[in-house]
Design a protein around this motif. Structure first.
Motif, PDB file in Angstrom:
ATOM      1  N   ASN A 174     -32.626 -10.576  -4.081  1.00  0.00           N
ATOM      2  CA  ASN A 174     -33.803 -11.375  -3.714  1.00  0.00           C
ATOM      3  C   ASN A 174     -33.780 -12.919  -3.050  1.00  0.00           C
ATOM      4  O   ASN A 174     -33.242 -13.628  -3.311  1.00  0.00           O
ATOM      5  N   GLU A 175     -35.568 -12.535  -2.834  1.00  0.00           N
ATOM      6  CA  GLU A 175     -34.982 -14.609  -2.191  1.00  0.00           C
ATOM      7  C   GLU A 175     -34.659 -15.473  -3.455  1.00  0.00           C
ATOM      8  O   GLU A 175     -34.654 -16.013  -3.448  1.00  0.00           O
ATOM      9  N   GLU A 176     -35.823 -15.200  -4.893  1.00  0.00           N
ATOM     10  CA  GLU A 176     -34.876 -15.873  -5.973  1.00  0.00           C
ATOM     11  C   GLU A 176     -33.550 -16.547  -6.487  1.00  0.00           C
ATOM     12  O   GLU A 176     -32.779 -17.707  -6.302  1.00  0.00           O
ATOM     13  N   GLN A 177     -32.777 -14.628  -5.939  1.00  0.00           N
ATOM     14  CA  GLN A 177     -31.136 -15.157  -5.715  1.00  0.00           C
ATOM     15  C   GLN A 177     -30.909 -15.953  -4.656  1.00  0.00           C
ATOM     16  O   GLN A 177     -29.442 -16.964  -4.892  1.00  0.00           O
ATOM     17  N   ILE A 178     -31.507 -16.387  -3.744  1.00  0.00           N
ATOM     18  CA  ILE A 178     -30.987 -16.117  -2.545  1.00  0.00           C
ATOM     19  C   ILE A 178     -30.916 -18.503  -2.824  1.00  0.00           C
ATOM     20  O   ILE A 178     -30.096 -18.828  -2.173  1.00  0.00           O
ATOM     21  N   ILE A 213     -19.695 -17.319  -0.016  1.00  0.00           N
ATOM     22  CA  ILE A 213     -19.386 -15.414  -0.239  1.00  0.00           C
ATOM     23  C   ILE A 213     -19.935 -15.664  -2.030  1.00  0.00           C
ATOM     24  O   ILE A 213     -20.547 -15.201  -2.385  1.00  0.00           O
ATOM     25  N   GLU A 214     -18.709 -16.915  -2.042  1.00  0.00           N
ATOM     26  CA  GLU A 214     -18.948 -16.649  -3.777  1.00  0.00           C
ATOM     27  C   GLU A 214     -20.085 -17.650  -4.138  1.00  0.00           C
ATOM     28  O   GLU A 214     -20.312 -16.891  -5.558  1.00  0.00           O
ATOM     29  N   ARG A 220     -26.299 -13.550  -7.888  1.00  0.00           N
ATOM     30  CA  ARG A 220     -26.074 -12.031  -7.870  1.00  0.00           C
ATOM     31  C   ARG A 220     -26.036 -11.812  -9.490  1.00  0.00           C
ATOM     32  O   ARG A 220     -26.625 -10.700 -10.006  1.00  0.00           O
ATOM     33  N   SER A 221     -25.007 -11.888  -9.985  1.00  0.00           N
ATOM     34  CA  SER A 221     -25.011 -12.094 -11.188  1.00  0.00           C
ATOM     35  C   SER A 221     -25.563 -12.620 -12.310  1.00  0.00           C
ATOM     36  O   SER A 221     -25.483 -12.407 -13.593  1.00  0.00           O
TER      37      SER A 221
END
Length: 462
Positions: A174-178, A213-214, A220-221
């Motif tokens: 989501n936007e916050e995670q991005i 990618i990491e 995401r976690s």
């Protein structure tokens, strides 16, 4: 309150609809991925790629992403590291003028790994490429040429953000995670030009792919970071751009799906030659003069190459003794092109560099700065004068390299020929043909499960 650059980027990463990407944009993205995969397969046997792959194989990891050409799978992060390093190992991979770097070497390995992990469709992978390129090119416009001139390798610094952006989209953040993923990647972004001509330069691309990618997986976690990482004092732009004179105003640029996409606006340049892009215009001129006037390398007395003020800071090797040094040597690259008529991967193998004919001729190739040649984003013009042993003299100049500059694209046939020549370093001819056919239909794939097994084979890898 106006959106910050970081906010606008996060919204763009989520909000771009793949259906709104023009057909030309999808075609350009597909071409870039095809070329990047080919360069990865061709680079597998290079020392940097082999050592990285051997290390990755010993580390062991849950098999979730394909290591191209090696016949095994690893974690997404390790697969991205190995594939990214191989992709840039030959310096044959594509370029972005605003980025002043190689966009696909860090981006495509991250997207393939994230795409496999997320079971993403081919169209989603292509849209993620469009997003990632926009990040590296648009931020490159804000930071270059000062960022690159100061010594940063933009393939690695901007590539880490691009990889994080593309992987975040594929992994459904989501936007916050991005915004957190971008913050994590920004703190892992690195790569200095002092290492050009060594194994570390291609490693930069692998490190950026892994970093991106990491960062997406960590965000995401639940892992957090500063949510305004591009903005303000001590933000990414402030730190990596510094107090550059005449730098664009960062407050005037935002990401938006409503503005022209960089995949159309600036595009991606595909290399004809397996060496640093600073050399390519000179090689175009040399080949054109040879074709027009019919002389050979054995007839050449000397060559003088005029370049802009930035090129000598990159072309730091003047008496190449290895293939890696030759890639960053105007003298060697011109010499081997005069003798062999081309400058493909085989011209930059150590065994070719050490042959007496090219060792002797490179001593008679001279590079100098021409004040009349401008410094532009990722464009390296050249003026070349060839003097023959019989006294004849021929001159020419070029401001944009064929293929490498998006305004002078290679044909689909040229792209296919390059891919097959590269892929057969790692795959048998039939598998290479099948892989190319599959990649040509990437936007129609429900996932990557049909093409990745083709790219995993190791029949030709030593």
């Amino acid at each position: 309150m106006d959106k910050t650059l970081t906010q606008s980027l996060a919204e763009f990463i989520i909000g771009l609809d793949a259906r709104d990407v023009p057909a030309q944009g999808i075609e350009h993205a597909r071409t870039a991925i095809i070329d990047s995969v080919g360069c990865t397969l061709a680079g597998l046997n290079e020392p940097a790629a082999k050592l990285t792959a051997d290390w990755g194989g010993r580390e062991g990891a849950a098999p979730r992403a394909t290591v191209l050409g090696r016949g095994y799978m690893s974690s997404p992060g390790i697969a991205a590291l190995i594939n990214g390093t191989a992709s840039h190992a030959l310096d044959y991979d594509d370029v972005s003028p605003p980025m002043i770097g190689h966009p696909s070497a860090p981006l495509v390995p991250a997207l393939l790994a994230a795409g496999e992990a997320a079971h993403a469709s081919g169209l989603k992978v292509l849209a993620a490429y469009v997003v990632g390129l926009d990040v590296s090119a648009r931020i490159g416009r804000l930071m270059n040429p000062a960022h690159y001139a100061h010594g940063w390798h933009a393939t690695s610094t901007l590539g880490a953000l691009a990889a994080a952006a593309g992987a975040s989209r594929l992994l459904g953040l989501n936007e916050e995670q991005i915004r957190h993923a971008l913050g994590i990647a920004a703190s892992g972004a690195a790569g200095i030009r002092k290492n050009f001509g060594s194994m570390v330069k291609p490693l930069h691309a692998g490190q950026a792919a892994r970093c991106g990618i990491e960062a997406a997986f960590l965000a995401r976690s639940g892992f957090d970071a500063d949510p305004y990482i591009l903005d303000g004092q001590h933000g990414f732009l402030d730190v990596f751009r510094g107090q550059a004179a005449n730098a664009p105003d960062a407050s005037s640029i935002r990401f938006s799906a409503d503005q022209p996409l960089e995949i159309i606006e600036s595009g991606v340049g595909i290399k004809q030659y397996a060496c640093c892009g600073c050399v390519h215009t000179a090689l175009d001129v040399v080949r054109a003069l040879m074709q027009k006037h019919g002389f050979t390398g054995q007839e050449v007395e000397e060559v003088n190459c005029g370049v802009n003020a930035l090129a000598p800071q990159v072309l730091i090797h003047h008496n190449a003794q290895t293939g890696l040094q030759g890639k960053f040597s105007m003298e060697y690259s011109v010499a081997v092109t005069l003798l062999d008529g081309h400058a493909g991967p085989r011209q930059f193998e150590d065994s070719r560099v050490l042959l007496p004919d090219v060792q002797e001729l490179q001593k008679r190739i001279h590079m100098h700065t021409d004040p009349a040649l401008p410094i532009n984003h990722g464009v390296f013009p050249s003026k070349v004068t060839v003097t023959l042993k019989n006294g004849a003299q021929w001159s020419g100049e070029a401001h944009k390299a064929i293929g490498m500059h998006p305004s002078l694209p290679l044909s689909d046939q040229d792209i296919d020929t390059k891919f097959l020549g590269c892929a057969t370093y790692a795959l048998d001819a039939q598998t290479a043909e099948e892989a190319l056919k599959s990649l040509r239909g990437l936007e129609h794939m429900p996932d990557l499960s049909t093409v990745m097994p083709l790219l995993a084979g190791r029949s030709a890898v030593q």
